[in-house]
Enzyme design. Structure first.
Site, PDB file in Angstrom:
ATOM      1  N   CYS A  87      -3.952   4.460   1.962  1.00 39.75           N
ATOM      2  CA  CYS A  87      -5.238   4.458   1.053  1.00 39.75           C
ATOM      3  C   CYS A  87      -6.690   4.084   2.302  1.00 39.75           C
ATOM      4  O   CYS A  87      -7.036   4.658   3.030  1.00 39.75           O
ATOM      5  CB  CYS A  87      -5.410   3.131   0.165  1.00 39.75           C
ATOM      6  SG  CYS A  87      -6.492   3.231  -1.791  1.00 39.75           S
ATOM      7  N   HIS A 204      -0.024   4.343  -3.116  1.00 36.40           N
ATOM      8  CA  HIS A 204       0.025   3.234  -2.499  1.00 36.40           C
ATOM      9  C   HIS A 204       2.392   3.255  -3.100  1.00 36.40           C
ATOM     10  O   HIS A 204       2.142   2.092  -4.080  1.00 36.40           O
ATOM     11  CB  HIS A 204      -0.302   2.106  -3.535  1.00 36.40           C
ATOM     12  CG  HIS A 204      -1.717   2.173  -2.943  1.00 36.40           C
ATOM     13  ND1 HIS A 204      -1.822   1.398  -2.041  1.00 36.40           N
ATOM     14  CD2 HIS A 204      -2.824   2.254  -3.759  1.00 36.40           C
ATOM     15  CE1 HIS A 204      -3.667   0.904  -2.169  1.00 36.40           C
ATOM     16  NE2 HIS A 204      -3.755   1.981  -3.054  1.00 36.40           N
ATOM     17  N   GLU A 206       4.173   1.220  -1.808  1.00 35.13           N
ATOM     18  CA  GLU A 206       4.061  -0.456  -1.626  1.00 35.13           C
ATOM     19  C   GLU A 206       4.007  -1.364  -3.011  1.00 35.13           C
ATOM     20  O   GLU A 206       3.404  -2.153  -3.281  1.00 35.13           O
ATOM     21  CB  GLU A 206       3.449  -1.300  -0.530  1.00 35.13           C
ATOM     22  CG  GLU A 206       1.955  -1.718  -1.429  1.00 35.13           C
ATOM     23  CD  GLU A 206       0.909  -0.865  -1.169  1.00 35.13           C
ATOM     24  OE1 GLU A 206       1.702   0.682  -1.103  1.00 35.13           O
ATOM     25  OE2 GLU A 206      -0.335  -0.526  -1.515  1.00 35.13           O
TER      26      GLU A 206
END
Lengths: 231, 81
Positions: A87, A204, A206
């Site tokens: 990002c 993302h 994560e």
């Protein structure tokens, strides 16, 4: 092998990344402040996390790209070290010219926050080296400037070199206009550098590491990354 | 000595902000607008005593290295005094 998560003023996915790599994937993980001039000596993987580094002033990632730790990250990349930018981290890597192209304001001018489906189109990156080409992963995006842009010449070059590693696709795995959340050229969600050791992506992984958080596709992806970096 | 750096999206780059402003102008019944580009102005006040030629070189480098992203933006420099 240490995972070094860079931390800028305004980073906000730094602790998510530390949790994903440290607590979930069991790696030795450190936060490294942007003012540092060296990475920890045993660093095997650098993560440039998401957020709003320097408040997105001037352009997203533009000021962070010139911070002292990014000079160290460039040296690390020059020696073949693996770097993953997520990002805002992707924006920082393009602004620092570690990755080609630029990320512009989303075509519809909206902040887009939703789950997307990604297709692995190339194994030429640490993140996708262990993932089958054509495999699909679902995880969230959350950004205002994810509209990947490069000249037609650069795009053709990226395609020919296998540097377009992830694309936004529909549920059938097709890179349709409708599946493109931000107007990115050729539905590009992630690109690698020419050498294949630096990658940036808008989604993302994560944030998709526990069923409780809505999915574990990100964990599969990051597990492949760690296996590749350790090998 | 003051320099003004004007940064605009390159002509071949789609400018979603400019397009939204164009739509808004049209919604306000302003006719005759063919295209809108939205950019940014950076005004720099430079230390006294800098030689003009050196300052021009330096501001050009500032624009290239940080103030504009040459991949997607063009810049022009104006001298305000």
């Amino acid at each position: 092998m240490r995972v070094s998560v860079l931390q800028f003023p305004g980073s906000n996915c730094d602790h998510d990344c530390t949790y994903a790599f440290g607590s979930v994937l069991g790696c030795q993980t450190s936060l490294v402040w942007h003012g540092e001039t060296e990475l920890p000596a045993d660093t095997g993987l650098v993560i440039v996390p998401g957020g709003f580094s320097y408040g997105d002033y001037l352009r997203c990632g533009a000021i962070a790209a010139h911070s002292p730790i990014m000079a160290a990250a460039k040296r690390f990349a020059d020696q073949g070290g693996a770097i993953v930018g997520i990002c805002n981290g992707f924006q920082i890597l393009t602004e620092s010219r570690l990755l080609p192209g630029a990320l512009l304001r989303n075509q519809n001018l909206s902040f887009v926050c939703k789950n997307v489906t990604l297709r692995v189109d190339s194994q030429k990156s640490p993140l996708t080296a262990r993932l089958p080409v054509g495999s699909l992963y679902t995880m969230p995006i959350a950004h205002m400037e994810g509209n990947f842009t490069a000249s037609e010449l650069t795009l053709a070059d990226l395609e020919a070199n296998g540097q377009i590693v992830l694309r936004y696709v529909d549920e059938h795995g097709e890179a349709t206009h409708h599946a493109n959340p931000n107007g990115a050229a050729r539905n590009i969600a992630g690109v690698a550098n020419r050498a294949g050791n630096v990658i940036g992506l808008m989604p993302h992984p994560e944030r998709a590491i526990e069923a409780l958080l809505g999915g574990t596709d990100g964990k599969s992806m990051l597990t492949g990354l760690i296996a590749y970096v350790r090998s | 000595m003051r320099a003004r750096v004007i940064v605009l999206p390159r002509p071949e780059i789609l400018d979603p902000q400019g397009r939204a402003v164009a739509h808004a102008l049209s919604a306000l019944h302003f006719g005759g607008v063919e295209d809108v580009r939205v950019g940014r102005i950076v005004d720099l006040t430079l230390q006294d005593g800098l030689e003009r030629g050196a300052a021009e070189l330096q501001v050009r480098k500032m624009a290239k290295d940080l103030l504009a992203n040459p991949i997607v933006e063009d810049f022009t420099i104006q001298w305000l005094d």
